[in-house]
Write a protein that holds these residues in place. Structure first.
Motif, PDB file in Angstrom:
ATOM      1  N   GLY A   9       0.819  -1.225   0.000  1.00  0.00           N
ATOM      2  CA  GLY A   9       0.000   0.000   0.000  1.00  0.00           C
ATOM      3  C   GLY A   9       0.844   1.261   0.000  1.00  0.00           C
ATOM      4  O   GLY A   9       0.559   2.225  -0.714  1.00  0.00           O
ATOM      5  N   GLY A  10       1.907   1.262   0.781  1.00  0.00           N
ATOM      6  CA  GLY A  10       2.794   2.427   0.843  1.00  0.00           C
ATOM      7  C   GLY A  10       3.486   2.679  -0.489  1.00  0.00           C
ATOM      8  O   GLY A  10       3.674   3.829  -0.905  1.00  0.00           O
TER       9      GLY A  10
ATOM     10  N   PRO B  32      -4.298  11.709   1.321  1.00  0.00           N
ATOM     11  CA  PRO B  32      -3.447  10.764   0.597  1.00  0.00           C
ATOM     12  C   PRO B  32      -2.942   9.595   1.434  1.00  0.00           C
ATOM     13  O   PRO B  32      -2.539   8.581   0.902  1.00  0.00           O
ATOM     14  CB  PRO B  32      -2.256  11.626   0.163  1.00  0.00           C
ATOM     15  CG  PRO B  32      -2.197  12.715   1.172  1.00  0.00           C
ATOM     16  CD  PRO B  32      -3.627  12.997   1.546  1.00  0.00           C
ATOM     17  N   LEU B  33      -3.000   9.730   2.771  1.00  0.00           N
ATOM     18  CA  LEU B  33      -2.428   8.665   3.594  1.00  0.00           C
ATOM     19  C   LEU B  33      -3.502   7.874   4.332  1.00  0.00           C
ATOM     20  O   LEU B  33      -3.211   7.069   5.206  1.00  0.00           O
ATOM     21  CB  LEU B  33      -1.430   9.259   4.607  1.00  0.00           C
ATOM     22  CG  LEU B  33      -0.401  10.240   4.015  1.00  0.00           C
ATOM     23  CD1 LEU B  33       0.546  10.729   5.090  1.00  0.00           C
ATOM     24  CD2 LEU B  33       0.382   9.595   2.890  1.00  0.00           C
ATOM     25  N   GLY B  34      -4.753   8.113   3.940  1.00  0.00           N
ATOM     26  CA  GLY B  34      -5.886   7.484   4.640  1.00  0.00           C
ATOM     27  C   GLY B  34      -5.832   5.973   4.680  1.00  0.00           C
ATOM     28  O   GLY B  34      -6.261   5.353   5.651  1.00  0.00           O
ATOM     29  N   ALA B  35      -5.289   5.354   3.643  1.00  0.00           N
ATOM     30  CA  ALA B  35      -5.327   3.886   3.559  1.00  0.00           C
ATOM     31  C   ALA B  35      -4.140   3.206   4.237  1.00  0.00           C
ATOM     32  O   ALA B  35      -4.060   1.985   4.262  1.00  0.00           O
ATOM     33  CB  ALA B  35      -5.371   3.481   2.085  1.00  0.00           C
TER      34      ALA B  35
ATOM     35  N   ALA C 246      -0.765   3.137  10.873  1.00  0.00           N
ATOM     36  CA  ALA C 246      -0.208   4.272  11.639  1.00  0.00           C
ATOM     37  C   ALA C 246       1.293   4.464  11.436  1.00  0.00           C
ATOM     38  O   ALA C 246       1.760   5.577  11.197  1.00  0.00           O
ATOM     39  CB  ALA C 246      -0.528   4.094  13.110  1.00  0.00           C
ATOM     40  N   LYS C 247       2.062   3.378  11.510  1.00  0.00           N
ATOM     41  CA  LYS C 247       3.527   3.496  11.431  1.00  0.00           C
ATOM     42  C   LYS C 247       3.931   3.966  10.032  1.00  0.00           C
ATOM     43  O   LYS C 247       4.775   4.849   9.868  1.00  0.00           O
ATOM     44  CB  LYS C 247       4.152   2.130  11.755  1.00  0.00           C
ATOM     45  CG  LYS C 247       5.672   2.113  11.720  1.00  0.00           C
ATOM     46  CD  LYS C 247       6.261   2.690  13.009  1.00  0.00           C
ATOM     47  CE  LYS C 247       7.762   2.783  12.959  1.00  0.00           C
ATOM     48  NZ  LYS C 247       8.260   3.946  12.226  1.00  0.00           N
TER      49      LYS C 247
ATOM     50  N   GLN D 157       4.614  10.535   5.802  1.00  0.00           N
ATOM     51  CA  GLN D 157       4.501  11.985   5.992  1.00  0.00           C
ATOM     52  C   GLN D 157       5.858  12.653   5.758  1.00  0.00           C
ATOM     53  O   GLN D 157       5.955  13.661   5.067  1.00  0.00           O
ATOM     54  CB  GLN D 157       4.018  12.301   7.419  1.00  0.00           C
ATOM     55  CG  GLN D 157       2.538  12.049   7.622  1.00  0.00           C
ATOM     56  CD  GLN D 157       2.137  12.095   9.087  1.00  0.00           C
ATOM     57  OE1 GLN D 157       2.933  12.424   9.964  1.00  0.00           O
ATOM     58  NE2 GLN D 157       0.899  11.748   9.368  1.00  0.00           N
ATOM     59  N   PHE D 158       6.900  12.063   6.327  1.00  0.00           N
ATOM     60  CA  PHE D 158       8.245  12.644   6.170  1.00  0.00           C
ATOM     61  C   PHE D 158       8.734  12.506   4.731  1.00  0.00           C
ATOM     62  O   PHE D 158       9.385  13.401   4.199  1.00  0.00           O
ATOM     63  CB  PHE D 158       9.222  12.020   7.174  1.00  0.00           C
ATOM     64  CG  PHE D 158       8.917  12.426   8.591  1.00  0.00           C
ATOM     65  CD1 PHE D 158       9.066  13.746   8.998  1.00  0.00           C
ATOM     66  CD2 PHE D 158       8.436  11.510   9.507  1.00  0.00           C
ATOM     67  CE1 PHE D 158       8.761  14.145  10.297  1.00  0.00           C
ATOM     68  CE2 PHE D 158       8.126  11.902  10.811  1.00  0.00           C
ATOM     69  CZ  PHE D 158       8.288  13.219  11.205  1.00  0.00           C
TER      70      PHE D 158
END
Length: 374
Positions: free
Chosen positions: A150-151, A174-177, A180-181, A187-188
């Motif tokens: 996914g990432g 954009p990061l909804g799917a 947490a880690k 994000q970075f």
């Protein structure tokens, strides 16, 4: 030479890349965006933050060209973008679902827009190679979307959106799917990519932590209006309303009548409770209702009343949330109100100084709380 801070919004000579000028958007009788004006600058990572239904996605869809304002104008580089069709704007959008073509390889997904624009093969190959390197996907170029994580799919969607070198990239949750880690790591990565390319990013999110992490400035939205636009630290430390204070991070809000005193105001918030004090440059009248917003990490917990602080309240520990590095104490005042206090766990749990039902004193400095008018 010291690096100058990136703050184009404070430079009167800087021209904004995007200007919202009195923009209203109605769907039938429903007003989704209510007469809004604000600016976004080149190379900004700008976040539209708010709860579901506050209008942030409508803002983004107008920027992308999927919706037109009912009133007002949106300018991109000084030009009204309303007459320009979506595919002719120097704007690209990355969707929450990533919308990758399942039958195409990672390489072909990234190349798709460039091929459609009729770029020559050599230019396409060079640009795709550049994008693969930027998003660290070189090893996965020949795989199909279902063969990567996914990432990685998220990064393919990003590479495809950036391939055409848009002036502006819109990112819808954009990061909804991601878990947490991975979200945190991504994000970075997003920040690095945004900085490397110098593209202006506008992100829509309901996740306050995400907005606070990635954004140069955050626009907090409520009910079709932008309530406050500021840098993450200012939004957190200096909210302009109880709505913003409450939306970003944890906060306790005590309300009562104010009396001018010293460099600020005293606040009487409950019968039989001590008056509280806050430094403030607000202009409030004697007896007016004020709201004191206090962040948990600014509240100290002690077994005895501290002699050196005028903001001190006695209460009983109702709850302790243990978060590994921090503990948050929920302390009930005699009035029934609960104040949160946070302490760093520098010692082992067995040595924790307080337990449930303990009577404790909460205190904070004169400048720790923010006094708000609404």
């Amino acid at each position: 030479m010291p690096e100058t801070k990136f703050e184009p919004w404070n430079d009167p000579n800087e021209k904004p890349l995007i200007e919202f000028r009195g923009v209203t958007k109605r769907f039938g009788t429903f007003t989704a965006i209510d007469n809004q004006s604000f600016d976004i600058y080149t190379k900004e990572f700008f976040a539209l933050l708010g709860p579901s239904g506050c209008g942030k996605t409508t803002m983004m869809r107008m920027l992308a060209g999927f919706e037109a304002p009912t009133e007002g104008k949106i300018l991109l580089g000084g030009k009204d973008i309303a007459p320009i069709p979506p595919n002719k704007r120097e704007v690209n959008m990355m969707f929450q679902s990533y919308a990758l073509f399942p039958h195409l390889s990672v390489w072909d997904n990234i190349a798709f827009g460039l091929k459609r624009d009729g770029k020559d093969k050599k230019a396409i190959a060079a640009r795709v190679a550049e994008m693969l390197k930027l998003t660290r996907l070189e090893k996965f170029a020949n795989r199909k979307p279902h063969q990567i994580s996914g990432g990685q799919r998220q990064r393919v969607a990003l590479a495809r959106s950036l391939a055409k070198a848009p002036k502006l990239l819109l990112l819808d949750e954009p990061l909804g799917a991601l878990d947490a880690k991975l979200r945190q790591d991504t994000q970075f990565e997003l920040m690095d990519i945004q900085e490397t390319t110098g593209t202006t990013f506008v992100i829509v999110t309901h996740d306050q932590e995400e907005a606070m992490t990635v954004a140069s400035r955050v626009a907090v939205m409520d009910d079709g209006r932008v309530v406050q636009v500021d840098t993450p630290d200012r939004i957190y430390e200096d909210p302009n309303s109880t709505y913003v204070a409450d939306f970003i991070g944890d906060v306790t809000i005590l309300s009562g009548s104010v009396t001018p005193k010293d460099k600020g105001y005293e606040l009487r918030f409950a019968e039989g409770q001590p008056t509280l004090y806050a430094d403030s440059d607000l202009s409030l009248t004697d007896g007016q209702t004020g709201y004191l917003a206090i962040r948990p990490e600014k509240v100290a917990v002690s077994p005895e009343k501290p002699e050196d602080r005028r903001n001190a309240l006695k209460g009983k520990i109702l709850d302790i949330a243990y978060l590994g590095n921090l503990s948050t104490y929920h302390v009930e005042l005699p009035t029934g109100q609960v104040v949160k206090a946070q302490t760093a766990n520098t010692r082992r749990l067995a040595n924790r100084p307080f337990s449930w039902e303990d009577e404790v004193w909460l205190s904070w400095s004169d400048s720790a709380a923010v006094l708000l008018e609404r």
